[in-house]
Design a protein around this motif. Structure first.
Motif, short mmCIF file in Angstrom:
data_model
loop_
_atom_site.label_atom_id
_atom_site.label_comp_id
_atom_site.label_asym_id
_atom_site.label_seq_id
_atom_site.Cartn_x
_atom_site.Cartn_y
_atom_site.Cartn_z
N LEU A 125 7.41 -14.73 -18.04
CA LEU A 125 7.14 -16.22 -18.32
C LEU A 125 5.41 -16.44 -18.72
N PHE A 126 4.45 -15.74 -18.24
CA PHE A 126 3.47 -15.88 -18.61
C PHE A 126 2.92 -15.63 -19.91
N ILE A 127 3.72 -14.31 -20.25
CA ILE A 127 3.53 -13.88 -21.42
C ILE A 127 3.84 -14.79 -22.66
N ASN A 128 5.36 -15.30 -22.47
CA ASN A 128 5.84 -16.36 -23.05
C ASN A 128 5.32 -17.56 -23.44
N SER A 129 4.37 -17.98 -22.39
CA SER A 129 3.75 -19.33 -22.44
C SER A 129 2.72 -19.30 -23.39
N PHE A 130 1.88 -18.18 -23.88
CA PHE A 130 1.16 -18.16 -24.98
C PHE A 130 1.65 -17.99 -26.28
N ALA A 131 2.88 -17.99 -26.42
CA ALA A 131 3.48 -18.09 -27.99
C ALA A 131 4.32 -19.20 -28.16
N MET A 132 4.45 -20.18 -27.22
CA MET A 132 5.32 -21.27 -27.50
C MET A 132 4.68 -22.36 -28.43
N VAL A 133 3.51 -22.55 -28.52
CA VAL A 133 2.92 -23.67 -29.50
C VAL A 133 2.87 -22.97 -30.88
N GLN A 134 2.49 -21.84 -30.88
CA GLN A 134 2.32 -20.87 -32.16
C GLN A 134 3.79 -20.78 -32.82
N ARG A 135 4.85 -20.60 -32.16
CA ARG A 135 6.04 -20.67 -32.43
C ARG A 135 6.52 -21.97 -33.12
N THR A 136 6.07 -23.05 -32.50
CA THR A 136 6.40 -24.51 -32.85
C THR A 136 5.73 -24.86 -34.18
N LYS A 137 4.53 -24.39 -34.39
CA LYS A 137 3.62 -24.64 -35.50
C LYS A 137 4.32 -23.89 -36.71
N LEU A 138 4.83 -22.73 -36.51
CA LEU A 138 5.63 -22.31 -37.75
C LEU A 138 6.89 -22.83 -38.01
N THR A 139 7.63 -23.39 -36.97
CA THR A 139 8.72 -23.98 -37.25
C THR A 139 8.91 -25.31 -38.00
N ILE A 140 7.59 -25.92 -37.47
CA ILE A 140 7.33 -27.25 -38.16
C ILE A 140 7.02 -27.08 -39.78
N ALA A 141 6.54 -26.16 -39.97
CA ALA A 141 6.04 -25.42 -41.38
C ALA A 141 7.14 -24.65 -42.13
N ILE A 142 8.53 -24.72 -41.44
CA ILE A 142 9.53 -24.15 -41.87
C ILE A 142 9.48 -22.63 -42.32
#
Length: 481
Positions: A125-142
């Motif tokens: 859980l703690f490891i994945n929390s560091f990745a959520m926003v980074q993944r979201t930014k890449l998703t927004i940029a498609i």
């Protein structure tokens, strides 16, 4: 974004999202096959008991705020930092909750080993929390190309580590090692590709606005995860551990196809639908196209898995997993409408109506409860048959509001799917006739798959399905990259 640009972004997004999801799912599938041949059903059953607790915690951490960032038109850096800080804080809280509740979980299932398993696996859980926003930014940029790279890295690193651990006698701990190292390597890769460094800043206004959208998705996500994993709790409590292991493997086979396609469509279409949420004509065009394309892929795929369940299970997992066969033959049909239902629900999020998303999800609760009450005493197979019935009814419920708002409801969608059902029926008859006279499991799998592919494409060509040409164009476009 003009029409040509939108179409280009959508096509590239779907292609790279497909590469990502299929590469990851196939990679995970191969690793799981190797591990299943080394480990025993009880090992998978133990980890399956923890699935609901990890999933619910993960949903709380995300809280729908990543989707809130995607849906929001005028997002700022403080918005991203606020979500990042929130994710970290909540992940720490839920890890502590899992740590101290581990003895209760172990007591419920009467499995002492779950205490240590819960406390170690909870670190994910703690490891994945560091990745959520980074993944979201890449998703927004498609930028699904970058996401694909990070996910593949995670699968490779985690898979190799898990297999090595299993070969050295680590048992169920090899599954934990696979999960933790896979998540860690994927998270590190996301930081490298996203080129975004958060500030430790938190805005109350930003949080209030994002959580206002995400809170409905949080409740809906909790509900969805509870329903998706509640069978694990029931099977783990009332049936032998091996039964949960068999169920987990059958579910894994079914989710390889249905779950992958659903995730592709969700990730790739949500930012596109959100970008054109104010243009009804474009929105309906993208939406209906995805319904047709998903049915074109998923209906024949799930049907073929059911037809070839026995050779698939025995050849890949060996005879010790033969009890998976009847479970797999039923569970694939409980997933057959899953991608189309997901698109219907995704449309509500793209419109910014997460409140309606929640209401629709909650409206299905009585149906699920009734099905579980009836089927739990009937055994694992009976529970899966109950899922088949409820998933069919859920499709009509999910399609109601899209039909009301845009005139493209369940009946219209089924009408568009009818040629696919006809082509699949023709394929099924031919495959059944061919494999019926073949004794060799290998030949059943190989020849049956070849006959299925050729016959399905032939029937689609006869019925002049537009999706056949769409797939051809997508494949050619991908080969040119």
């Amino acid at each position: 974004m003009n029409s040509n640009s939108l179409k280009s972004h959508a096509t590239k997004g779907i292609l790279w999202s497909a590469v990502d999801k299929f590469a990851v799912q196939i990679g995970q599938f191969v690793v799981s096959i190797v591990l299943a041949r080394i480990l025993v059903p009880d090992d998978f059953g133990l980890l399956g008991m923890l699935a609901i607790f990890i999933a619910l915690s993960q949903t709380f951490i995300e809280s729908g705020m990543g989707l809130g960032l995607i849906q929001r038109q005028n997002r700022t850096d403080i918005d991203f930092s606020t979500v990042f800080v929130f994710n970290l804080a909540v992940s720490g809280l839920f890890y502590l909750l899992l740590f101290f509740s581990a003895p209760l979980i172990a007591s419920y299932f009467n499995q002492p080993l779950l205490i240590d398993l819960t406390r170690v696996l909870g670190l994910n859980l703690f490891i994945n929390s560091f990745a959520m926003v980074q993944r979201t930014k890449l998703t927004i940029a498609i930028d699904f190309k970058a996401i694909a790279k990070t996910n593949v890295i995670g699968v490779i690193v985690g898979g190799i580590a898990g297999v090595i651990a299993a070969m050295n006698g680590f048992g169920v701990w090899s599954l934990v090692i696979q999960t933790l190292l896979g998540s860690f390597s994927s998270t590190v890769s996301l930081w490298f590709f996203s080129h975004w460094t958060p500030s430790i800043a938190f805005s109350k206004n930003s949080f209030r606005n994002l959580f206002g959208f995400g809170s409905k998705l949080l409740l809906s996500g909790l509900y969805a995860q509870l329903l998706n994993n509640v069978y694990n709790i029931c099977i783990g409590k009332y049936y032998p551990i091996s039964s949960l292991g068999y169920y987990s493997r059958a579910k894994g086979f079914a989710d390889l196809s249905a779950g992958t396609i659903t995730n592709i469509l969700h990730d790739a279409t949500f930012p596109i639908l959100a970008a054109v949420q104010n243009d009804k004509e474009k929105l309906v065009s993208v939406y209906s196209r995805m319904i047709r394309m998903s049915s074109f892929c998923i209906i024949p795929m799930m049907t073929l898995i059911a037809l070839q369940a026995r050779p698939i299970v025995i050849l890949l997992l060996t005879e010790k997993w033969v009890s998976v066969v009847p479970l797999l033959q039923w569970i694939v049909f409980s997933r057959i409408f899953l991608p189309m239902s997901a698109i219907n629900m995704n449309l509500l999020n793209a419109m910014g109506r997460s409140d309606l998303f929640l209401k629709v999800d909650l409206s299905k609760l009585p149906l699920t409860i009734i099905a579980m009450i009836i089927t739990i005493p009937l055994g694992v197979k009976g529970m899966i048959i109950g899922q088949v019935v409820t998933s069919g009814v859920a499709f009509f419920i999910n399609a109601y509001l899209p039909g009301k708002f845009y005139g493209y409801g369940a009946l219209s969608q089924l009408k568009d799917m009818l040629p696919v059902f006809i082509a699949t029926l023709g394929m099924s008859v031919l495959v059944f006739l061919v494999i019926y006279f073949i004794d060799s499991l290998i030949l059943q799998l190989v020849i049956g798959s070849i006959v299925a592919g050729i016959s399905y494409l032939f029937f689609c060509w006869l019925l002049k399905l537009e999706e056949l040409e769409e797939v051809k164009k997508m494949c050619l476009s991908l080969l040119k990259k």
